[in-house]
Design an enzyme around this catalytic site. Structure first.
Site, mmCIF file in Angstrom:
data_model
loop_
_atom_site.group_PDB
_atom_site.id
_atom_site.type_symbol
_atom_site.label_atom_id
_atom_site.label_comp_id
_atom_site.label_asym_id
_atom_site.label_seq_id
_atom_site.Cartn_x
_atom_site.Cartn_y
_atom_site.Cartn_z
ATOM 1 N N ASP A 155 0.820 -1.224 0.000
ATOM 2 C CA ASP A 155 0.000 0.000 0.000
ATOM 3 C C ASP A 155 0.849 1.267 0.000
ATOM 4 O OD1 ASP A 155 -2.326 -1.691 0.362
ATOM 5 O OD2 ASP A 155 -1.757 -1.828 2.468
ATOM 6 N N GLY A 179 1.886 3.006 -2.591
ATOM 7 C CA GLY A 179 1.579 3.942 -3.671
ATOM 8 C C GLY A 179 2.318 3.621 -4.953
ATOM 9 N N LYS A 180 2.613 2.314 -5.150
ATOM 10 C CA LYS A 180 3.381 1.897 -6.329
ATOM 11 C C LYS A 180 2.653 2.208 -7.628
ATOM 12 C CE LYS A 180 3.488 -2.231 -4.570
ATOM 13 N NZ LYS A 180 2.999 -1.919 -3.211
#
Length: 423
Positions: free
Chosen positions: A13, A15-16
């Site tokens: 989680d 933010g890839k």
């Protein structure tokens, strides 16, 4: 020819999806190398929020080819719904999306097995997303699994039946109350298989080899985060695949010496979903505020994420394991408004201060040692250059760079692709 990797350095989680979306215009091929449809990548642009589960984040860029590699496990039903959700954007999915024949299939009975296994554990459950991913990887390593290439064989349905029957016997063994209508689930599954057949299947390792020979630039996209790696994560509270850089080699057939840049994504704080140890977790109003301001709810599961201060011991460990060359810090804007920020620089481990990530980080063994920083009040979401950032945030960033010994090249100040500051 360039092969670069992008992966998460925490418990997922990070933010890839946004960063892949930002970087995609620089690459010819975006390739997903592991994980299943529990890993939602969120992209936001033109006022629309998109959540991708299996499809690589380059699908919205018209010039990029998107590959689902052999290390990924695919649920045809979820995959079909994902494609249907993209139809309104008039994307040429047929020519832009190709799938490795060696990727494994998630069967309906894999999902049922997941639910039965988790229910049988009671309070000891690991927090599975119940998507059937663990059981699918178990069949893969147990040499029982079905792969995308098997769909092309004449006896695919017989192979399916043999494995599904085995799964039903295992479900009965767990002796838990799981209600299901397998005939209904199978109807949906085989309809989705027919849709899957409309896409091109490839021998992805050969495709990638030829692409490299042709001088194509490739970005390999990871799912989940490094601390969920089945080997190097906080086992057993991990996923079932290798989420670290090594997973790109086994999940796509790329040789290690071909990899150039390794982009590591991390949040300015830390979150975790589900069970498992979390040394810097906050149980107070500060943690609740982080969750609210950061909208810390799973993009696929909707589960609330646990929040805590940045953990440099864990971050340094992830950087080392992955060979990270560039860092990208997400959600710096969420920390605006806190009077004081804390960063964990060491663990007190069984009464002794250590700076490395130990075998066991359960709370009875580990207490975080913090360094405090002055916070900032400024709203960051409209800023466009590094010079505009408040001095307190710059000091925070520079401290992280000094401790980790890797430069932070991007600072994200909001969910939109435009809210991205290059340093």
């Amino acid at each position: 020819m360039t092969v670069d990797l992008l992966l998460g350095l925490q418990w997922g989680d990070e933010g890839k999806g946004k960063i892949v979306d930002v970087l995609t215009s620089n690459y010819d091929i975006i390739a997903r190398f592991q994980g299943g449809p529990n890993a939602g990548h969120t992209l936001e642009f033109d006022g629309i929020k998109h959540v991708l589960r299996t499809i690589p984040s380059g699908i919205f860029h018209k010039n990029s080819v998107n590959i689902i590699g052999n290390g990924v496990v695919i649920d045809p039903v979820v995959f079909q719904k994902e494609i249907e959700g993209l139809e309104k954007f008039n994307l040429d999915i047929k020519s832009k999306l190709i799938i490795s024949r060696k990727a494994h299939l998630i069967l309906p009975t894999h999902r049922l097995l997941d639910a039965a296994s988790e229910a049988s554990k009671g309070k000891a459950k690991i927090g599975s997303t119940l998507k059937g991913i663990g059981p699918t990887y178990m069949d893969k390593t147990g040499r029982n699994g079905l792969r995308v290439g098997d769909i092309e064989l004449e006896d695919f349905k017989e192979r399916y039946r043999a494995l599904a029957d085995k799964h039903e016997a295992m479900i009965a063994f767990y002796d838990v109350n799981i209600q299901y209508n397998l005939a209904e689930l199978e109807k949906e599954f085989f309809e989705a298989i027919e849709e899957l057949k409309k896409l091109d299947f490839i021998d992805s390792e050969e495709y990638m080899h030829q692409a490299q020979k042709a001088g194509k630039s490739i970005l390999c996209e990871g799912a989940q985060g490094s601390l969920l790696d089945v080997d190097f994560g906080t086992y057993p509270f991990v996923t079932s695949s290798n989420t670290t850089a090594a997973g790109a080699c086994t999940g796509l057939g790329i040789a290690p010496n071909k990899i150039k840049e390794v982009y590591g994504i991390f949040k300015a704080y830390v979150t975790r979903v589900g069970s498992g140890p979390f040394p810097t977790e906050l149980f107070d109003e500060v943690g609740a505020t982080m969750a609210k301001v950061g909208n810390e709810f799973g993009s696929v599961t909707g589960r609330q994420r646990r929040c805590g201060w940045l953990d440099l011991v864990a971050l340094k460990y992830a950087v080392q394991v992955n060979g990270v060359t560039q860092l990208m810090m997400m959600k710096g804007d969420v920390l605006s408004g806190f009077e004081t920020l804390k960063v964990c620089t060491e663990y007190n481990y069984k009464g002794q201060n250590i700076s490395h990530f130990p075998y066991n980080i359960e709370p009875e063994n580990v207490t975080p040692v913090y360094k405090e920083f002055k916070g900032w009040k400024q709203d960051l979401t409209g800023l466009t250059s590094y010079d505009q950032l408040p001095i307190e945030l710059k000091e925070y960033i520079e401290f992280i760079e000094k401790e980790i010994e890797v430069p932070i090249k991007i600072v994200s100040v909001g969910p939109d692709r435009k809210q991205t500051i290059t340093k």
